[in-house]
Write a protein that holds these residues in place. Sequence first.
Motif, PDB file in Angstrom:
ATOM      1  N   PRO A  80       7.238 -10.517 -47.458  1.00 26.08           N
ATOM      2  CA  PRO A  80       8.392 -10.266 -48.339  1.00 26.08           C
ATOM      3  C   PRO A  80       9.354 -11.447 -48.331  1.00 26.08           C
ATOM      4  CG  PRO A  80       8.650  -9.100 -46.269  1.00 26.08           C
ATOM      5  CD  PRO A  80       7.286  -9.719 -46.238  1.00 26.08           C
ATOM      6  N   ALA A  81      10.163 -11.564 -49.379  1.00 28.44           N
ATOM      7  CA  ALA A  81      11.136 -12.648 -49.492  1.00 28.44           C
ATOM      8  C   ALA A  81      12.340 -12.371 -48.595  1.00 28.44           C
ATOM      9  CB  ALA A  81      11.579 -12.809 -50.946  1.00 28.44           C
ATOM     10  N   VAL A  82      13.072 -13.446 -48.271  1.00 30.69           N
ATOM     11  CA  VAL A  82      14.242 -13.308 -47.404  1.00 30.69           C
ATOM     12  C   VAL A  82      15.288 -12.415 -48.055  1.00 30.69           C
ATOM     13  CG1 VAL A  82      16.145 -14.566 -46.324  1.00 30.69           C
ATOM     14  CG2 VAL A  82      13.836 -15.512 -46.257  1.00 30.69           C
ATOM     15  N   ARG A  83      15.518 -12.576 -49.342  1.00 26.60           N
ATOM     16  CA  ARG A  83      16.549 -11.785 -50.017  1.00 26.60           C
ATOM     17  C   ARG A  83      16.163 -10.306 -50.069  1.00 26.60           C
ATOM     18  NH1 ARG A  83      20.630 -14.419 -52.328  1.00 26.60           N
ATOM     19  NH2 ARG A  83      20.495 -16.699 -52.440  1.00 26.60           N
TER      20      ARG A  83
ATOM     21  N   TYR B 119      10.577  -9.046 -41.965  1.00 22.60           N
ATOM     22  CA  TYR B 119      10.178 -10.328 -42.563  1.00 22.60           C
ATOM     23  C   TYR B 119       8.841 -10.825 -42.025  1.00 22.60           C
ATOM     24  CZ  TYR B 119      10.417 -15.237 -43.936  1.00 22.60           C
ATOM     25  OH  TYR B 119      10.141 -16.467 -44.464  1.00 22.60           O
ATOM     26  N   LEU B 120       8.595 -10.658 -40.721  1.00 21.55           N
ATOM     27  CA  LEU B 120       7.392 -11.215 -40.098  1.00 21.55           C
ATOM     28  C   LEU B 120       6.234 -10.235 -40.210  1.00 21.55           C
ATOM     29  CD1 LEU B 120       8.994 -12.809 -36.910  1.00 21.55           C
ATOM     30  CD2 LEU B 120       8.344 -13.958 -39.038  1.00 21.55           C
TER      31      LEU B 120
ATOM     32  N   PRO C 197      22.600 -14.212 -47.231  1.00 19.90           N
ATOM     33  CA  PRO C 197      21.176 -14.565 -47.150  1.00 19.90           C
ATOM     34  C   PRO C 197      20.932 -16.003 -46.725  1.00 19.90           C
ATOM     35  CG  PRO C 197      21.609 -13.289 -49.142  1.00 19.90           C
ATOM     36  CD  PRO C 197      22.942 -13.617 -48.540  1.00 19.90           C
ATOM     37  N   LYS C 198      21.838 -16.919 -47.047  1.00 17.17           N
ATOM     38  CA  LYS C 198      21.667 -18.316 -46.641  1.00 17.17           C
ATOM     39  C   LYS C 198      21.599 -18.438 -45.123  1.00 17.17           C
ATOM     40  CE  LYS C 198      21.666 -20.509 -50.611  1.00 17.17           C
ATOM     41  NZ  LYS C 198      20.506 -21.331 -51.036  1.00 17.17           N
ATOM     42  N   THR C 199      22.398 -17.616 -44.433  1.00  9.75           N
ATOM     43  CA  THR C 199      22.361 -17.643 -42.967  1.00  9.75           C
ATOM     44  C   THR C 199      20.986 -17.235 -42.453  1.00  9.75           C
ATOM     45  OG1 THR C 199      24.735 -17.159 -42.862  1.00  9.75           O
ATOM     46  CG2 THR C 199      23.426 -16.705 -40.893  1.00  9.75           C
ATOM     47  N   PHE C 200      20.419 -16.215 -43.052  1.00  8.27           N
ATOM     48  CA  PHE C 200      19.091 -15.774 -42.620  1.00  8.27           C
ATOM     49  C   PHE C 200      18.028 -16.808 -42.971  1.00  8.27           C
ATOM     50  CE2 PHE C 200      21.431 -11.806 -42.608  1.00  8.27           C
ATOM     51  CZ  PHE C 200      20.922 -11.146 -41.499  1.00  8.27           C
TER      52      PHE C 200
ATOM     53  N   VAL D  52      15.634 -18.380 -40.188  1.00  8.26           N
ATOM     54  CA  VAL D  52      14.178 -18.296 -40.326  1.00  8.26           C
ATOM     55  C   VAL D  52      13.554 -19.672 -40.146  1.00  8.26           C
ATOM     56  CG1 VAL D  52      12.341 -17.942 -42.031  1.00  8.26           C
ATOM     57  CG2 VAL D  52      14.084 -16.193 -41.700  1.00  8.26           C
ATOM     58  N   ARG D  53      14.203 -20.705 -40.698  1.00 10.51           N
ATOM     59  CA  ARG D  53      13.683 -22.059 -40.539  1.00 10.51           C
ATOM     60  C   ARG D  53      13.746 -22.533 -39.099  1.00 10.51           C
ATOM     61  NH1 ARG D  53      16.407 -22.929 -45.563  1.00 10.51           N
ATOM     62  NH2 ARG D  53      18.213 -23.746 -44.436  1.00 10.51           N
ATOM     63  N   GLU D  54      14.651 -21.947 -38.311  1.00 11.32           N
ATOM     64  CA  GLU D  54      14.738 -22.315 -36.900  1.00 11.32           C
ATOM     65  C   GLU D  54      13.577 -21.748 -36.080  1.00 11.32           C
ATOM     66  OE1 GLU D  54      18.511 -20.982 -35.596  1.00 11.32           O
ATOM     67  OE2 GLU D  54      19.666 -22.432 -36.781  1.00 11.32           O
ATOM     68  N   MET D  55      12.930 -20.695 -36.567  1.00  7.56           N
ATOM     69  CA  MET D  55      11.777 -20.134 -35.856  1.00  7.56           C
ATOM     70  C   MET D  55      10.601 -21.106 -35.947  1.00  7.56           C
ATOM     71  SD  MET D  55      11.699 -16.038 -36.624  1.00  7.56           S
ATOM     72  CE  MET D  55      11.734 -16.204 -38.400  1.00  7.56           C
ATOM     73  N   PRO D  56       9.746 -21.150 -34.934  1.00 10.78           N
ATOM     74  CA  PRO D  56       8.573 -22.041 -34.991  1.00 10.78           C
ATOM     75  C   PRO D  56       7.696 -21.728 -36.207  1.00 10.78           C
ATOM     76  CG  PRO D  56       8.888 -21.200 -32.768  1.00 10.78           C
ATOM     77  CD  PRO D  56       9.838 -20.443 -33.643  1.00 10.78           C
ATOM     78  N   LEU D  57       7.219 -22.773 -36.838  1.00  7.79           N
ATOM     79  CA  LEU D  57       6.380 -22.598 -38.017  1.00  7.79           C
ATOM     80  C   LEU D  57       5.100 -21.851 -37.674  1.00  7.79           C
ATOM     81  CD1 LEU D  57       5.758 -23.167 -40.980  1.00  7.79           C
ATOM     82  CD2 LEU D  57       4.811 -25.368 -40.281  1.00  7.79           C
TER      83      LEU D  57
END
Length: 739
Positions: free
Chosen positions: A220-223, A214-215, A243-246, A250-255
């Motif tokens: 690429p998209a999360v799905r 992802y990084l 996918p909702k969990t991921f 992902v939102r928990e990671m620093p922007l």
Amino acid sequence: MTGGAPEWVSTRELAGALGVSKQAVTKRGKQWRRRKGVRREFEYHLSSLPPETQAALLVRHGAGAGDEGPAVAPAPSVGPATRAHPGPAVADAAPAPPCPNPRRPDAAAQWAWYARQSERAKQEASRRLRLLGAVERLISHGNGNGPGRGRRRARETVAREAGEHPSTLYRWGQMVAGVERADWLAYLAPQLGAGGRARAELDPAAWELFKADYLRLERPAVRECHERLVRAAAARGWAVPSPKTFERRVREMPLATRVLARQGVEALARMFPAQERDRSCFRALEAVNADGHTFDVFVRWPDGTVERPRMVAWQDLLSGKLVSYRVDLTENADAVRLSFADLLTLGIPEDAYLDNGRGFASKWITGGTPNRYRFTVREEEPPGVLTLLGVRVHWVTPYHGQAKPIERAFRDLCGYVAKHPAFSGAYTGNKPDAKPENYGSRAVPLAQFLQVLSTEIAAHNARAGRRGGVCAGRSFDQVFAESYARGPVRVATPEQRRLCLLAGELATARGNGEIVLAAGAVATIDGAPARAKNRYWAPELAELKGQRVMVRFDPQRLHAPVAVYSVDGRYLCDAACVEPAAFNDTEAGRAQNRDRNRWVKAGKEQLAAERRMSAREAARMLPEVAAAELPDPKVVRPFRLPEPAAARPVACDRGHDDARAVQALVIEMARAREAEPDPALMDDVERYKHWCALDRRAQAGELLPEASHRFYMAFRTTPLWRAFDEMEREFGVGGGAGQ
């Protein structure tokens, strides 16, 4: 009432809290007194009121940390947390110990978490604090039982008035058990999602694989990453959440981390606040900045080329006014040099902010600058124009608007110039996927483009209502003129301005001193049509007849005067352009006659000033010289004509008579004259071949006949011989010795 419920409550406040009349309150009150400063107003002590009334007042007005009375901590947790929905009452518990819960974060971390919560969560925390404070107040004002007694009854009373269940208040008390009263608010904020919803199980290796996918800069998209992770997990036995969990993780990671990994360093740098630079520290023309800009317009150049024009412009940093510009096919050193020459008509700046482009970093512009990190820097290289004039050069970051405000001016000109109605059909679009429907249908002439560009730049400088910098609603022209009038400004001398002109090829002063330069397909900005040749003349050039001189000129203003230098670099004069006139223009002819007559008259006056004595007076002053007498010769040798011979004599050996040798030579030359062809009867190629044959004979030491010798010497000085000789040397096709 503010800051919670007070010890004494007025009749009006009791009536409002209980929803009854003042008379009913007066009948039920036991311990009352008159309120000071208010006529016919009574107040009652809070402890004298029924528990339900006290709870209603405390719930209505609150009981925060600033309330009077001892702060009694709620009971600690003695079992699992009670549910928020109605359930069985919770028994009283002993006071909480002062030691903090080891599983609870410290106060500083909790307050930091509280600051990140929404306003709705903070209001809910304030409501919970008010209700817990009401419970503590009821306990502290109990019926003589003292603190710690009647806690369950106090919770029930407050819960009934607040519409909550007593177990809810008990659970809130557990949340702040062992916490300082001043920190209750931070711990009472609702922790959404933490009340029992378990965090999904995820193998650390699976999470690392997902992040590696992802990084990355392909974004690429999360799905898509989740789908690839599912395929990899099937072979390794990993349990993969939805996918909702991921998406949540992902939102928990620093922007900043996500932006750096998926968008790059420049995107991360844009997240940092830009520096605001105040340009009021300058005065007009003290500091300038320059850059090049390509207009998205197809232009037809004089040589037939269709290409987008490139402009090199200089901007005053104080006002933002565009003070000079030049247009060319590329951003080259010549365009930079000539545009700076236009700037020198206003003055010499002290500082110049440039990027490290090839045109600006050229040795002809910034040569000798210590920090010119472009091209090969040599100690013996000549100093550039900016270095010679004492302009301090500051190199800035390319494509950085904060360091070069001229980038903002170019953004305005993109719309006003490139999309001008006069250029309809010639607009190219600002990127390949933004081409208009009529792309490439037209190319505007260069003269038309320059006219529109000049108009739009003047309008750009004169546009009022500017809010940036020091304009305050004024135009760039107004700000520049106001500061320019106050000065000081370093004025450039004519010699300093000539430093920026381009050095042309060597030219020869003709018989009358005029110089001819071939213009070719050079474009002009002064509005005059470009001609194949331009003539320049000045009175000083008449003395340079036939000499080679160096001419410095502006290739885009060939009708302006040019600077004439000697071959060794000495300045001689400025020569004006001699404009041609129409054949039927009689006024131009009369003006030419007047100028010529003035020139002749000035020459006569100068001659009269120089010649103070006439030729006759000079002749009378010359002495007479007698001719010298010649002596008579003592030895005389007669000359006899040779007799014609029937055959060519052989070469004379040593001892033969000299007369016979002369006779043989004369006979040989006569026969050679009869055998030599006549060059007048030949065409150009045969004439050159004949000369080459004579040249071979002369190189071999043969004595040529007189007529052939004259042709051999004369033909070598003609342009025809030079043309054939150049073809012979370059291509071997002149018809000479090589054939």
